[in-house]
Enzyme design. Sequence first.
Site, short mmCIF file in Angstrom:
data_model
loop_
_atom_site.label_atom_id
_atom_site.label_comp_id
_atom_site.label_asym_id
_atom_site.label_seq_id
_atom_site.Cartn_x
_atom_site.Cartn_y
_atom_site.Cartn_z
N SER A 16 52.13 38.79 37.77
CA SER A 16 51.93 40.22 37.49
C SER A 16 50.64 40.70 37.59
CB SER A 16 52.53 40.65 36.20
OG SER A 16 53.95 40.24 36.05
N ASP A 150 53.00 26.67 41.61
CA ASP A 150 54.44 26.55 41.21
C ASP A 150 55.07 25.76 42.41
OD1 ASP A 150 54.01 28.79 39.39
OD2 ASP A 150 54.78 30.47 40.75
N PRO A 192 39.29 29.92 34.76
CA PRO A 192 40.54 29.97 35.45
C PRO A 192 40.65 30.15 36.94
CG PRO A 192 40.60 31.34 33.30
CD PRO A 192 39.13 30.90 33.44
N CYS A 383 73.29 58.60 42.02
CA CYS A 383 74.32 57.50 42.42
C CYS A 383 75.15 57.68 41.22
CB CYS A 383 73.59 56.23 42.55
SG CYS A 383 74.66 55.18 43.78
N LEU A 384 74.94 56.53 40.19
CA LEU A 384 76.04 56.43 39.00
C LEU A 384 75.94 57.66 38.41
CD1 LEU A 384 78.22 55.07 37.32
CD2 LEU A 384 76.39 53.97 36.02
N HIS A 509 70.14 57.70 47.14
CA HIS A 509 68.95 57.58 46.25
C HIS A 509 67.63 58.03 47.01
CE1 HIS A 509 70.64 54.27 43.54
NE2 HIS A 509 71.43 54.18 44.74
N GLU A 511 64.76 58.49 45.45
CA GLU A 511 63.56 58.03 45.06
C GLU A 511 63.39 56.97 45.83
OE1 GLU A 511 66.79 57.46 44.02
OE2 GLU A 511 66.87 55.55 43.07
N1 GLN Z 1 78.17 51.63 40.47
C1 GLN Z 1 78.09 52.75 41.14
C2 GLN Z 1 78.77 52.49 42.71
O1 GLN Z 1 78.97 51.21 42.85
C3 GLN Z 1 76.94 53.59 41.47
C4 GLN Z 1 75.99 52.40 42.04
C5 GLN Z 1 74.47 53.01 41.77
O2 GLN Z 1 74.24 53.78 41.00
N2 GLN Z 1 73.64 52.58 42.77
O3 GLN Z 1 79.25 53.37 43.17
#
Ligand code: GLN
Length: 533
Positions: A16, A150, A192, A383-384, A509, A511
């Site tokens: 990170s 790693d 380090p 989405c959801l 989406h 975003e």
């Molecule tokens: N779970 C919901 C679906 O599959 C929304 C998915 C999400 O928010 N990316 O449709």
Amino acid sequence: MPETRYVFVTGGVASSLGKGIISASLAKLLQARGYSVTIQKLDPYLNVDPGTLNPYEHGECYVTEDGAETDLDLGHYERFLNVPTSQANNVTTGRIYQNVINKERKGDYLGKTVQIIPHITDEIKRNIKLLGTKHKYDFVITEIGGTVGDIESLPYIEAVRQLKWELGHRAAVIHLTLVPFLNASGELKTKPTQHSVKQLLEIGVQPDVLVLRTEHHLDQDIRKKVALFCNVDSKAVIQSIDVKTIYEVPVKMQEEGLDEIILKKLELPVEEKPALKDWKGFLNKLNKANKIVKIGLVGKYVELADAYKSIIEALIHASTYNDRKAKIELIHSETLNPDTVADKLKGLDAILVAPGFGHRGIEGKLEAVKYARENNVPFLGICLGMQCAVIEYARNVMQLPDANSREMNHKTVNAVIDLMEDQKNVTDKGGTMRLGAYECKLKEGSNSFSAYNSELVHERHRHRYEFNNDFLETYEKAGMKAAGCNPETGLVEIMEIPKHKWFVGVQFHPEYSSTVLKPHPIFLAFIKAAISE
Ligand code: GLN
């Protein structure tokens, strides 16, 4: 430029440290010099992609236009470069092994024993070079996930060793480490870093540039000391000091001369420093904005802001271009119920209900939607979040108290959100959702139409469930309207409440495609509504 140059970014001492941001910053500086640049992330885990990973494990899953579910670093690459990435930009150990094993089953290895070296390393090298040969970028910057030392990242470092040998002056390695500050003795410690470079050398890789993450300025003496112990030029030991925003890192890296060092190392001409005018213009706005816009982000992974990385960045972009400082409150949906909701959401200028999967926290999300709707608070559901807006409207406005998504209750009668037809026979979880960019036709007069100022847009998806068109007429009569649909399938992409100040639910989406120089129109309009009287 005739031949692609390859830059590898490895990390040591701690995870990170921000290899993704350093890679994206270097890419930005080279892009500003007129080169075509792409960035690739190699992830050393066995999952074929991060699509099936819980966000608690790995943060947000980013989705590319071509429908790849990828590491969130690709989001940074796109936000910095303003150039889309693709499946080829994120490769995991799982995918490498899957490809090699598939070839073995097909008999491609002609009876040979299939081994990590050369078969796995060759497949890694093929994936790295693919971006240069097929897509013809001037620069491919490859970030190796994990930390040197790693076990998991060994085949990748071995591939880097081989490529450095093959490519000669066309390859360079940047190693990012940490120089901790010991409060008790008031000292910065380089040991380090020395150890971490030794580990790289043990596997045969000599870094060309060392980028040292630090909380305090590193003077020449420290840089010389590191240079001496690690066989690098002291000019190639540069600091990456903590800054207020990741968007300052390219400017800092330019001051440190990272791009010039790399160009020299790769035997390319070093011309005048690019002015980064637009980028600095954005930074200026970001630093100057002092009026606050308070946005509530309602989700169920709020303990880990990385789970909502792209949403948070998109809100920052949009607020900045609206001359506001984004104050984002992460609100856990499980804490919202009819008794707490007003108290928890009061004073917010806007409410965003996040994407997600499964029923946990769903009732709280519905409470947040109801609060935004009834109190005329600008609302964006993604989405959801959009699906919740649809369910809430059916339950509380359309008098369908049992309305639900089939995802939450598969016996539901009023499934206003239902499984998509082509998902009904899908049993595998990995890579099987509706993924990537699809067209959406917008309705004139809607909030979305005025935000985009265009009729046809492309947006990225990641879902299995959809708005159930059997209910569309009832919704529209009750005051919630479809503002955008897929022109081929008729799938509803956007639902709005025209009577509300600004209430938009999007199945896609937005975003993922908001960048520093191209903030997303839906987010811009959302923040604009949040700050308007
Ligand atoms: N779970 C919901 C679906 O599959 C929304 C998915 C999400 O928010 N990316 O449709």
